[in-house]
Design a protein around this motif. Structure first.
Motif, PDB file in Angstrom:
ATOM      1  N   GLN A   3       7.079 -37.557  12.512  1.00 23.10           N
ATOM      2  CA  GLN A   3       7.315 -37.015  11.178  1.00 23.10           C
ATOM      3  C   GLN A   3       6.052 -36.374  10.648  1.00 23.10           C
ATOM      4  OE1 GLN A   3       9.014 -40.337   8.849  1.00 23.10           O
ATOM      5  NE2 GLN A   3      10.930 -39.192   8.869  1.00 23.10           N
ATOM      6  N   LEU A   4       6.213 -35.200  10.066  1.00 21.48           N
ATOM      7  CA  LEU A   4       5.127 -34.507   9.388  1.00 21.48           C
ATOM      8  C   LEU A   4       5.601 -34.228   7.969  1.00 21.48           C
ATOM      9  CD1 LEU A   4       4.969 -33.668  12.545  1.00 21.48           C
ATOM     10  CD2 LEU A   4       3.397 -31.914  11.733  1.00 21.48           C
ATOM     11  N   VAL A   5       4.846 -34.681   6.997  1.00 23.79           N
ATOM     12  CA  VAL A   5       5.252 -34.541   5.602  1.00 23.79           C
ATOM     13  C   VAL A   5       4.150 -33.825   4.832  1.00 23.79           C
ATOM     14  CG1 VAL A   5       5.966 -35.720   3.506  1.00 23.79           C
ATOM     15  CG2 VAL A   5       6.632 -36.644   5.743  1.00 23.79           C
ATOM     16  N   GLU A   6       4.464 -32.591   4.392  1.00 25.53           N
ATOM     17  CA  GLU A   6       3.505 -31.812   3.620  1.00 25.53           C
ATOM     18  C   GLU A   6       3.617 -32.122   2.138  1.00 25.53           C
ATOM     19  OE1 GLU A   6       5.031 -28.725   6.791  1.00 25.53           O
ATOM     20  OE2 GLU A   6       5.920 -30.231   5.480  1.00 25.53           O
ATOM     21  N   SER A   7       2.526 -31.930   1.442  1.00 25.04           N
ATOM     22  CA  SER A   7       2.518 -32.079  -0.010  1.00 25.04           C
ATOM     23  C   SER A   7       1.393 -31.227  -0.572  1.00 25.04           C
ATOM     24  CB  SER A   7       2.326 -33.540  -0.421  1.00 25.04           C
ATOM     25  OG  SER A   7       1.107 -34.043   0.082  1.00 25.04           O
ATOM     26  N   GLY A   8       1.421 -31.015  -1.886  1.00 26.10           N
ATOM     27  CA  GLY A   8       0.331 -30.312  -2.547  1.00 26.10           C
ATOM     28  C   GLY A   8       0.631 -28.891  -2.947  1.00 26.10           C
ATOM     29  N   GLY A   9       1.797 -28.380  -2.587  1.00 29.27           N
ATOM     30  CA  GLY A   9       2.138 -27.031  -2.984  1.00 29.27           C
ATOM     31  C   GLY A   9       2.439 -26.948  -4.476  1.00 29.27           C
ATOM     32  N   GLY A  10       2.612 -25.715  -4.946  1.00 27.59           N
ATOM     33  CA  GLY A  10       2.923 -25.540  -6.360  1.00 27.59           C
ATOM     34  C   GLY A  10       2.659 -24.123  -6.810  1.00 27.59           C
ATOM     35  N   LEU A  11       2.632 -23.973  -8.124  1.00 29.75           N
ATOM     36  CA  LEU A  11       2.400 -22.670  -8.755  1.00 29.75           C
ATOM     37  C   LEU A  11       0.966 -22.634  -9.274  1.00 29.75           C
ATOM     38  CD1 LEU A  11       3.415 -19.967  -9.955  1.00 29.75           C
ATOM     39  CD2 LEU A  11       4.149 -21.284 -11.963  1.00 29.75           C
ATOM     40  N   GLY A  15      -6.715 -16.496  -8.063  1.00 25.69           N
ATOM     41  CA  GLY A  15      -8.080 -16.966  -8.216  1.00 25.69           C
ATOM     42  C   GLY A  15      -8.217 -18.466  -8.233  1.00 25.69           C
ATOM     43  N   GLY A  16      -7.100 -19.156  -8.332  1.00 26.22           N
ATOM     44  CA  GLY A  16      -7.115 -20.619  -8.373  1.00 26.22           C
ATOM     45  C   GLY A  16      -7.157 -21.245  -7.003  1.00 26.22           C
ATOM     46  N   SER A  17      -7.039 -22.571  -6.999  1.00 26.44           N
ATOM     47  CA  SER A  17      -7.142 -23.335  -5.751  1.00 26.44           C
ATOM     48  C   SER A  17      -6.003 -24.339  -5.640  1.00 26.44           C
ATOM     49  CB  SER A  17      -8.475 -24.094  -5.704  1.00 26.44           C
ATOM     50  OG  SER A  17      -9.574 -23.220  -5.720  1.00 26.44           O
ATOM     51  N   LEU A  18      -5.661 -24.657  -4.424  1.00 26.33           N
ATOM     52  CA  LEU A  18      -4.727 -25.735  -4.110  1.00 26.33           C
ATOM     53  C   LEU A  18      -5.205 -26.420  -2.849  1.00 26.33           C
ATOM     54  CD1 LEU A  18      -1.136 -24.213  -4.600  1.00 26.33           C
ATOM     55  CD2 LEU A  18      -2.177 -26.024  -5.967  1.00 26.33           C
ATOM     56  N   ARG A  19      -4.836 -27.680  -2.723  1.00 28.25           N
ATOM     57  CA  ARG A  19      -5.136 -28.424  -1.500  1.00 28.25           C
ATOM     58  C   ARG A  19      -3.832 -28.987  -0.957  1.00 28.25           C
ATOM     59  NH1 ARG A  19      -7.996 -34.251  -0.518  1.00 28.25           N
ATOM     60  NH2 ARG A  19      -9.124 -33.781   1.415  1.00 28.25           N
ATOM     61  N   LEU A  20      -3.469 -28.546   0.242  1.00 27.24           N
ATOM     62  CA  LEU A  20      -2.282 -29.053   0.904  1.00 27.24           C
ATOM     63  C   LEU A  20      -2.654 -30.217   1.814  1.00 27.24           C
ATOM     64  CD1 LEU A  20      -0.551 -25.712   1.973  1.00 27.24           C
ATOM     65  CD2 LEU A  20      -0.420 -26.923  -0.216  1.00 27.24           C
ATOM     66  N   SER A  21      -1.735 -31.160   1.918  1.00 27.93           N
ATOM     67  CA  SER A  21      -1.904 -32.297   2.821  1.00 27.93           C
ATOM     68  C   SER A  21      -0.699 -32.387   3.733  1.00 27.93           C
ATOM     69  CB  SER A  21      -2.045 -33.598   2.036  1.00 27.93           C
ATOM     70  OG  SER A  21      -3.145 -33.580   1.168  1.00 27.93           O
ATOM     71  N   ARG A  66     -11.894 -18.173   2.572  1.00 29.09           N
ATOM     72  CA  ARG A  66     -11.187 -18.681   1.395  1.00 29.09           C
ATOM     73  C   ARG A  66     -10.511 -20.019   1.657  1.00 29.09           C
ATOM     74  NH1 ARG A  66      -6.930 -16.075  -0.581  1.00 29.09           N
ATOM     75  NH2 ARG A  66      -6.296 -15.137   1.410  1.00 29.09           N
ATOM     76  N   PHE A  67     -10.022 -20.204   2.864  1.00 27.00           N
ATOM     77  CA  PHE A  67      -9.291 -21.420   3.222  1.00 27.00           C
ATOM     78  C   PHE A  67     -10.139 -22.269   4.171  1.00 27.00           C
ATOM     79  CE2 PHE A  67      -4.609 -19.798   2.774  1.00 27.00           C
ATOM     80  CZ  PHE A  67      -4.907 -19.333   1.503  1.00 27.00           C
ATOM     81  N   ALA A  68      -9.938 -23.571   4.117  1.00 27.53           N
ATOM     82  CA  ALA A  68     -10.622 -24.480   5.028  1.00 27.53           C
ATOM     83  C   ALA A  68      -9.664 -25.569   5.484  1.00 27.53           C
ATOM     84  CB  ALA A  68     -11.838 -25.091   4.357  1.00 27.53           C
ATOM     85  N   ILE A  69      -9.562 -25.728   6.794  1.00 31.10           N
ATOM     86  CA  ILE A  69      -8.722 -26.783   7.366  1.00 31.10           C
ATOM     87  C   ILE A  69      -9.619 -27.953   7.749  1.00 31.10           C
ATOM     88  CG2 ILE A  69      -8.864 -25.819   9.704  1.00 31.10           C
ATOM     89  CD1 ILE A  69      -5.962 -26.747  10.137  1.00 31.10           C
ATOM     90  N   SER A  70      -9.111 -29.152   7.542  1.00 30.18           N
ATOM     91  CA  SER A  70      -9.859 -30.344   7.918  1.00 30.18           C
ATOM     92  C   SER A  70      -8.863 -31.433   8.296  1.00 30.18           C
ATOM     93  CB  SER A  70     -10.767 -30.818   6.775  1.00 30.18           C
ATOM     94  OG  SER A  70     -10.008 -31.146   5.634  1.00 30.18           O
ATOM     95  N   ARG A  71      -9.383 -32.493   8.885  1.00 28.21           N
ATOM     96  CA  ARG A  71      -8.503 -33.586   9.285  1.00 28.21           C
ATOM     97  C   ARG A  71      -9.207 -34.912   9.074  1.00 28.21           C
ATOM     98  NH1 ARG A  71      -6.928 -32.363  15.194  1.00 28.21           N
ATOM     99  NH2 ARG A  71      -5.864 -34.382  15.060  1.00 28.21           N
ATOM    100  N   TYR A  79      -5.528 -31.368   6.256  1.00 34.61           N
ATOM    101  CA  TYR A  79      -5.594 -30.740   4.944  1.00 34.61           C
ATOM    102  C   TYR A  79      -5.810 -29.235   5.072  1.00 34.61           C
ATOM    103  CZ  TYR A  79      -6.639 -35.599   3.719  1.00 34.61           C
ATOM    104  OH  TYR A  79      -6.586 -36.966   3.587  1.00 34.61           O
ATOM    105  N   LEU A  80      -5.416 -28.527   4.035  1.00 35.26           N
ATOM    106  CA  LEU A  80      -5.734 -27.113   3.922  1.00 35.26           C
ATOM    107  C   LEU A  80      -6.211 -26.873   2.491  1.00 35.26           C
ATOM    108  CD1 LEU A  80      -5.745 -24.395   5.449  1.00 35.26           C
ATOM    109  CD2 LEU A  80      -3.549 -23.912   4.350  1.00 35.26           C
ATOM    110  N   GLN A  81      -7.509 -26.649   2.353  1.00 30.43           N
ATOM    111  CA  GLN A  81      -8.074 -26.304   1.060  1.00 30.43           C
ATOM    112  C   GLN A  81      -7.994 -24.802   0.902  1.00 30.43           C
ATOM    113  OE1 GLN A  81      -9.393 -28.333  -1.464  1.00 30.43           O
ATOM    114  NE2 GLN A  81      -9.437 -26.411  -2.613  1.00 30.43           N
ATOM    115  N   MET A  82      -7.330 -24.370  -0.161  1.00 28.24           N
ATOM    116  CA  MET A  82      -7.109 -22.939  -0.384  1.00 28.24           C
ATOM    117  C   MET A  82      -7.786 -22.542  -1.689  1.00 28.24           C
ATOM    118  SD  MET A  82      -3.112 -22.605   0.782  1.00 28.24           S
ATOM    119  CE  MET A  82      -2.513 -23.543  -0.619  1.00 28.24           C
TER     120      MET A  82
END
Length: 115
Positions: A3-11, A15-21, A66-71, A79-82
């Protein structure tokens, strides 16, 4: 069962930032390459970023700088820092585990960037 469960998306505004997990269960997370993909409406799914088991990373040209992937192998999470988000980053973002003989996918999380 993998199972892979993503979270952290949104509006977010441009110029802003989001962090996906993406939390992974049911597989040996630490030994495998992980990746983030995205799919915008009426476009093909494209690779955004990858990270190997040793931590080597690669990015699509459109997100470099602009983006950075980490684990975090202790948490079985990638993670994906955007940062500096643009309207053209609007898409459904998917994480993927590069397994033996096949890839495993999450259900996706929507990222919408308003201009």
């Amino acid at each position: 069962q993998v199972q892979l469960v993503e979270s952290g998306g949104g509006l977010v505004q441009a110029g802003g930032s989001l962090r996906l997990s993406c939390a992974v269960s049911g597989y040996i997370f630490s030994a495998n390459t992980m990746a983030w993909y995205r799919q915008a409406p009426e476009k093909q799914r494209e690779m955004v970023a990858t990270i190997t088991s040793s931590g080597s990373t690669a990015y699509a040209d459109s997100v470099k700088g602009r983006f950075a992937i980490s684990r975090d192998n202790a948490k079985n999470t990638v993670y994906l820092q955007m940062n500096s988000l643009k309207a053209e980053d609007t898409a459904v973002y998917y994480c993927a585990l590069k397994g033996v003989g096949r890839d495993y996918w999450g259900q996706g999380t929507q990222v919408t960037v308003s201009s």
